[in-house]
Design a protein around this motif. Structure first.
Motif, PDB file in Angstrom:
ATOM      1  N   LEU A 184       0.980  -1.214  -0.187  1.00  0.00           N
ATOM      2  CA  LEU A 184      -0.286  -0.100  -0.279  1.00  0.00           C
ATOM      3  C   LEU A 184       0.724   0.705  -0.186  1.00  0.00           C
ATOM      4  O   LEU A 184       0.596   2.294  -0.970  1.00  0.00           O
ATOM      5  CB  LEU A 184      -1.298   0.126   1.580  1.00  0.00           C
ATOM      6  N   TRP A 185       1.887   1.139   0.842  1.00  0.00           N
ATOM      7  CA  TRP A 185       2.362   2.634   0.647  1.00  0.00           C
ATOM      8  C   TRP A 185       4.331   1.834   0.521  1.00  0.00           C
ATOM      9  O   TRP A 185       4.056   0.563   0.797  1.00  0.00           O
ATOM     10  CB  TRP A 185       3.161   2.890   2.787  1.00  0.00           C
ATOM     11  N   ASN A 186       5.419   2.307  -0.322  1.00  0.00           N
ATOM     12  CA  ASN A 186       6.867   2.306   0.507  1.00  0.00           C
ATOM     13  C   ASN A 186       7.800   2.936   0.740  1.00  0.00           C
ATOM     14  O   ASN A 186       7.828   4.292   0.326  1.00  0.00           O
ATOM     15  CB  ASN A 186       7.129   2.385  -1.487  1.00  0.00           C
ATOM     16  N   LYS A 187       7.674   2.244   2.477  1.00  0.00           N
ATOM     17  CA  LYS A 187       8.414   2.868   3.286  1.00  0.00           C
ATOM     18  C   LYS A 187       9.354   2.588   3.022  1.00  0.00           C
ATOM     19  O   LYS A 187       9.987   1.720   2.903  1.00  0.00           O
ATOM     20  CB  LYS A 187       7.438   2.602   4.888  1.00  0.00           C
ATOM     21  N   GLU A 188      10.333   3.551   3.784  1.00  0.00           N
ATOM     22  CA  GLU A 188      12.448   3.654   3.688  1.00  0.00           C
ATOM     23  C   GLU A 188      12.479   2.420   4.716  1.00  0.00           C
ATOM     24  O   GLU A 188      12.051   3.398   5.721  1.00  0.00           O
ATOM     25  CB  GLU A 188      12.491   4.645   3.325  1.00  0.00           C
ATOM     26  N   ILE A 189      13.168   1.831   4.986  1.00  0.00           N
ATOM     27  CA  ILE A 189      13.815   1.123   6.205  1.00  0.00           C
ATOM     28  C   ILE A 189      15.248   2.201   6.838  1.00  0.00           C
ATOM     29  O   ILE A 189      16.065   2.018   5.993  1.00  0.00           O
ATOM     30  CB  ILE A 189      13.953  -0.311   5.861  1.00  0.00           C
ATOM     31  N   MET A 190      14.548   2.192   7.483  1.00  0.00           N
ATOM     32  CA  MET A 190      16.631   3.007   8.627  1.00  0.00           C
ATOM     33  C   MET A 190      17.019   1.974   8.807  1.00  0.00           C
ATOM     34  O   MET A 190      17.442   0.894   9.145  1.00  0.00           O
ATOM     35  CB  MET A 190      15.630   3.480   9.776  1.00  0.00           C
ATOM     36  N   ASP A 191      17.988   3.092   7.899  1.00  0.00           N
ATOM     37  CA  ASP A 191      19.792   1.972   8.573  1.00  0.00           C
ATOM     38  C   ASP A 191      19.652   2.050  10.109  1.00  0.00           C
ATOM     39  O   ASP A 191      19.969   3.092  10.578  1.00  0.00           O
ATOM     40  CB  ASP A 191      20.795   3.042   7.738  1.00  0.00           C
ATOM     41  N   VAL A 192      20.118   0.658  10.730  1.00  0.00           N
ATOM     42  CA  VAL A 192      20.085   1.144  12.366  1.00  0.00           C
ATOM     43  C   VAL A 192      21.215   1.642  12.837  1.00  0.00           C
ATOM     44  O   VAL A 192      21.239   2.314  13.833  1.00  0.00           O
ATOM     45  CB  VAL A 192      20.203  -0.721  12.663  1.00  0.00           C
ATOM     46  N   GLY A 193      22.038   1.726  12.240  1.00  0.00           N
ATOM     47  CA  GLY A 193      22.768   3.325  13.113  1.00  0.00           C
ATOM     48  C   GLY A 193      22.160   4.574  12.854  1.00  0.00           C
ATOM     49  O   GLY A 193      23.093   5.637  13.412  1.00  0.00           O
ATOM     50  N   GLN A 194      21.106   4.638  12.504  1.00  0.00           N
ATOM     51  CA  GLN A 194      20.016   6.196  12.307  1.00  0.00           C
ATOM     52  C   GLN A 194      19.987   6.558  13.351  1.00  0.00           C
ATOM     53  O   GLN A 194      19.160   6.760  13.855  1.00  0.00           O
ATOM     54  CB  GLN A 194      19.444   6.389  10.939  1.00  0.00           C
ATOM     55  N   VAL A 195      19.255   5.030  14.013  1.00  0.00           N
ATOM     56  CA  VAL A 195      18.033   5.238  15.005  1.00  0.00           C
ATOM     57  C   VAL A 195      18.793   4.812  16.013  1.00  0.00           C
ATOM     58  O   VAL A 195      19.949   5.252  16.626  1.00  0.00           O
ATOM     59  CB  VAL A 195      17.893   3.044  15.176  1.00  0.00           C
ATOM     60  N   LYS A 196      17.346   5.510  16.739  1.00  0.00           N
ATOM     61  CA  LYS A 196      18.275   6.506  18.534  1.00  0.00           C
ATOM     62  C   LYS A 196      17.314   5.864  19.352  1.00  0.00           C
ATOM     63  O   LYS A 196      16.349   5.279  18.963  1.00  0.00           O
ATOM     64  CB  LYS A 196      17.239   8.059  18.366  1.00  0.00           C
ATOM     65  N   SER A 197      17.818   5.641  20.487  1.00  0.00           N
ATOM     66  CA  SER A 197      18.121   4.877  21.666  1.00  0.00           C
ATOM     67  C   SER A 197      19.442   5.202  23.038  1.00  0.00           C
ATOM     68  O   SER A 197      19.521   6.210  22.549  1.00  0.00           O
ATOM     69  CB  SER A 197      18.558   3.533  21.158  1.00  0.00           C
ATOM     70  N   LYS A 198      18.293   4.856  24.043  1.00  0.00           N
ATOM     71  CA  LYS A 198      20.064   4.975  25.183  1.00  0.00           C
ATOM     72  C   LYS A 198      19.695   4.170  25.562  1.00  0.00           C
ATOM     73  O   LYS A 198      19.447   2.628  25.116  1.00  0.00           O
ATOM     74  CB  LYS A 198      18.049   5.269  26.452  1.00  0.00           C
ATOM     75  N   TYR A 199      20.944   3.382  26.092  1.00  0.00           N
ATOM     76  CA  TYR A 199      22.055   2.494  26.241  1.00  0.00           C
ATOM     77  C   TYR A 199      22.438   1.947  27.456  1.00  0.00           C
ATOM     78  O   TYR A 199      22.971   3.465  28.490  1.00  0.00           O
ATOM     79  CB  TYR A 199      23.119   2.547  25.278  1.00  0.00           C
ATOM     80  N   TYR A 200      23.074   0.577  27.998  1.00  0.00           N
ATOM     81  CA  TYR A 200      23.079   0.181  29.049  1.00  0.00           C
ATOM     82  C   TYR A 200      24.659  -0.417  28.406  1.00  0.00           C
ATOM     83  O   TYR A 200      24.971  -1.223  27.770  1.00  0.00           O
ATOM     84  CB  TYR A 200      22.291  -0.989  29.524  1.00  0.00           C
ATOM     85  N   ILE A 201      25.838   0.026  29.285  1.00  0.00           N
ATOM     86  CA  ILE A 201      27.496  -0.220  28.135  1.00  0.00           C
ATOM     87  C   ILE A 201      28.206  -0.573  29.632  1.00  0.00           C
ATOM     88  O   ILE A 201      27.948   0.102  30.831  1.00  0.00           O
ATOM     89  CB  ILE A 201      27.761   0.511  27.845  1.00  0.00           C
ATOM     90  N   ARG A 202      28.378  -1.506  29.770  1.00  0.00           N
ATOM     91  CA  ARG A 202      28.786  -2.746  30.926  1.00  0.00           C
ATOM     92  C   ARG A 202      30.544  -2.775  30.524  1.00  0.00           C
ATOM     93  O   ARG A 202      30.672  -3.664  29.404  1.00  0.00           O
ATOM     94  CB  ARG A 202      28.188  -3.929  31.575  1.00  0.00           C
ATOM     95  N   LEU A 203      31.628  -2.334  31.259  1.00  0.00           N
ATOM     96  CA  LEU A 203      32.666  -2.319  30.765  1.00  0.00           C
ATOM     97  C   LEU A 203      33.486  -3.249  31.750  1.00  0.00           C
ATOM     98  O   LEU A 203      33.196  -2.997  33.298  1.00  0.00           O
ATOM     99  CB  LEU A 203      33.387  -1.353  30.001  1.00  0.00           C
ATOM    100  N   THR A 204      34.685  -3.567  31.709  1.00  0.00           N
ATOM    101  CA  THR A 204      35.595  -3.378  32.657  1.00  0.00           C
ATOM    102  C   THR A 204      36.588  -2.710  32.603  1.00  0.00           C
ATOM    103  O   THR A 204      37.749  -2.783  31.047  1.00  0.00           O
ATOM    104  CB  THR A 204      36.204  -5.312  33.037  1.00  0.00           C
ATOM    105  N   VAL A 205      37.371  -2.478  34.054  1.00  0.00           N
ATOM    106  CA  VAL A 205      37.957  -1.531  33.551  1.00  0.00           C
ATOM    107  C   VAL A 205      39.329  -1.200  34.543  1.00  0.00           C
ATOM    108  O   VAL A 205      38.848  -2.209  35.926  1.00  0.00           O
ATOM    109  CB  VAL A 205      37.555  -0.141  33.363  1.00  0.00           C
ATOM    110  N   ASP A 206      40.309  -0.944  34.702  1.00  0.00           N
ATOM    111  CA  ASP A 206      41.472  -0.254  35.429  1.00  0.00           C
ATOM    112  C   ASP A 206      40.484  -0.020  36.790  1.00  0.00           C
ATOM    113  O   ASP A 206      40.500   1.312  36.268  1.00  0.00           O
ATOM    114  CB  ASP A 206      42.957  -0.123  35.150  1.00  0.00           C
ATOM    115  N   ASP A 207      40.947   0.366  37.811  1.00  0.00           N
ATOM    116  CA  ASP A 207      40.860   1.022  38.778  1.00  0.00           C
ATOM    117  C   ASP A 207      41.697   2.572  39.930  1.00  0.00           C
ATOM    118  O   ASP A 207      41.723   1.393  40.191  1.00  0.00           O
ATOM    119  CB  ASP A 207      39.995  -0.020  40.215  1.00  0.00           C
ATOM    120  N   ARG A 208      41.686   2.991  38.529  1.00  0.00           N
ATOM    121  CA  ARG A 208      42.269   3.751  38.700  1.00  0.00           C
ATOM    122  C   ARG A 208      41.741   5.314  38.197  1.00  0.00           C
ATOM    123  O   ARG A 208      40.879   5.442  37.564  1.00  0.00           O
ATOM    124  CB  ARG A 208      43.724   3.761  38.227  1.00  0.00           C
TER     125      ARG A 208
END
Length: 433
Positions: A335-359
């Motif tokens: 019915l429509w020809n909608k463009e699919i957004m590239d995932v790199g352009q998607v906006k979100s909030k993120y949880y990031i877990r890292l292991t780092v030196d304690d300094r």
């Protein structure tokens, strides 16, 4: 009472469910449809195989032509699964003006257009309610009940195996591998669980739902996909700290006329209705511009729930098209020809877990890199020592930002000497944006 003869292609899990429902609920189905439904033929590969239901030998066949060339069979139900020979069998049956019902999500998602076009040309019905979310009547709801709405967003828990695993991890603190073995023992997961735990099953289902809900053709490979194998009990604990839970969500949104299409683990507020969907249950949450918020909930798999959806499609054909008068009611996805957004352009909030030196200075270096990519932090948690070495978990939660910006930031963060590993990245959906 008049009869309608049907045939089953396959007598596996779903086929047994269809057989059982049509036998046990025969009177109810007859009264609601006005016709007695008779299974005239069942196609199997091996007649000698034990199937868990008693079926008369005279209706079981290994020859597809016994079904194709029987003009008294008006409806063919494909429950064999896979791409071939299911695709070819359905196309040939359409050519003989037989109505088709299927539960084949893989085929609908990857090759549905050919089947839709063939149904159009032949003037036959092609129903596929059971291809998504088992017994939940979500396709009928989108096709019929919500046609007065512009659907803006759709979120789905559409894979029971992953929902069972993540729910157990959350509630019991168990390890992924242990719960996967339990899921396999219960029959929730296959011996090879790749399609479920890597998100392929949900990817197929989202392609189908997005095509219907937004009236546009969606190629399954355009759906961004991540599985759940990187989720650990540590991530579950942090989610709890934030008042959230982790679910594998299938998400489609209309964002400025473009479609976001993604399947991945997602942190969501523990107060949201989707957060309380556990075990092997499925749920689909829809935002419509007129109706507002709706959620459909129920068993997403199993012989009887999925069989229920198949039987509802059979009854729908009988009720609406019993004279087989070439009235074509196939719902189109063009019915429509909608463009699919590239995932790199998607906006979100993120949880990031890292292991780092304690300094000193580590957090400052990381936040500087994030700031250069316009990524701002909402909260930071630094917790505990690891293996008595001076290394700690560093958990970052961002504000709304583009995926490209996050990925560029993480590439730079990896290069810091003090960063030992980036352990996980999980998107957050708080349903506010």
């Amino acid at each position: 009472m008049k009869k309608v003869k049907i045939a089953l292609l396959g007598l596996g899990n779903v086929g047994r469910g269809v057989w059982t429902i049509l036998k046990e609920n025969q009177e109810e189905i007859a009264k609601r449809s006005g016709f007695k439904v008779e299974i005239a033929k069942i196609l199997v590969r091996d007649k000698s195989k034990q199937r868990g239901v008693e079926v008369p030998e005279n209706i079981v066949t290994t020859d597809f032509n016994d079904i194709l060339n029987d003009d008294s069979i008006k409806i063919v139900v494909e429950v064999m699964g896979g791409i071939e020979p299911a695709r070819e069998y359905m196309l040939q049956c359409m050519g003989k003006k037989k109505q088709i019902v299927t539960a084949n999500k893989m085929l609908i998602a990857t090759g549905g257009d050919e089947l839709f076009h063939k149904a159009d040309r032949e003037g036959v019905r092609f129903n596929y309610e059971a291809s998504v979310a088992g017994g939940i009547p979500i396709i009928q709801a989108i096709n019929e009940s919500l046609t007065g709405n512009k659907i803006e967003q759709l979120y789905g828990i559409v894979n029971g195996t992953t929902n069972f695993i993540l729910g157990k991890m959350q509630l019991e603190g168990s390890k992924f591998d242990d719960i996967l073995k339990e899921a396999q023992a219960k029959g929730y997961a296959e011996a090879d669980p790749t399609s479920d735990i890597e998100g392929f099953d949900a990817q197929y289902k989202l392609a189908i739902l997005a095509s219907l809900a937004f009236g546009t053709k969606v190629a399954v490979e355009k759906v961004y996909r991540e599985g759940i194998t990187n989720i650990t009990e540590v991530d579950m604990e942090y989610a709890k700290t934030f008042g959230m839970v982790i679910k594998l969500l299938a998400i489609v949104k209309d964002t400025d006329g473009k479609l976001e299409l993604r399947v991945h683990p997602t942190m969501i507020p523990e107060t949201h209705p989707l957060a309380n969907v556990y075990d092997s249950f499925n749920a689909v949450f829809i935002k419509g511009n007129a109706v507002g918020d709706l959620m459909f909930y129920g068993r997403g798999a199993g012989d009887l729930p999925t069989g229920s959806a198949v039987v509802s499609d059979i009854v729908s054909i009988i009720r609406n098209n019993i004279e087989f008068d070439n009235t074509n009611l196939v719902v189109k996805n063009n019915l429509w020809n909608k463009e699919i957004m590239d995932v790199g352009q998607v906006k979100s909030k993120y949880y990031i877990r890292l292991t780092v030196d304690d300094r000193p200075g580590v957090l400052g270096d990381i936040t500087a890199i994030l700031g250069n990519q316009d990524v701002s932090l909402r909260s930071v948690i630094q917790k505990g020592e690891i293996k008595n070495e001076e290394k700690v978990d560093l958990v970052l939660v961002t504000h709304l930002t583009r995926e490209d910006n996050i990925n560029k930031s993480l590439e730079e963060i990896k290069k810091l000497d003090a960063v030992k590993s980036i352990d996980n990245l999980i998107r957050i959906e708080d349903f506010e944006n």
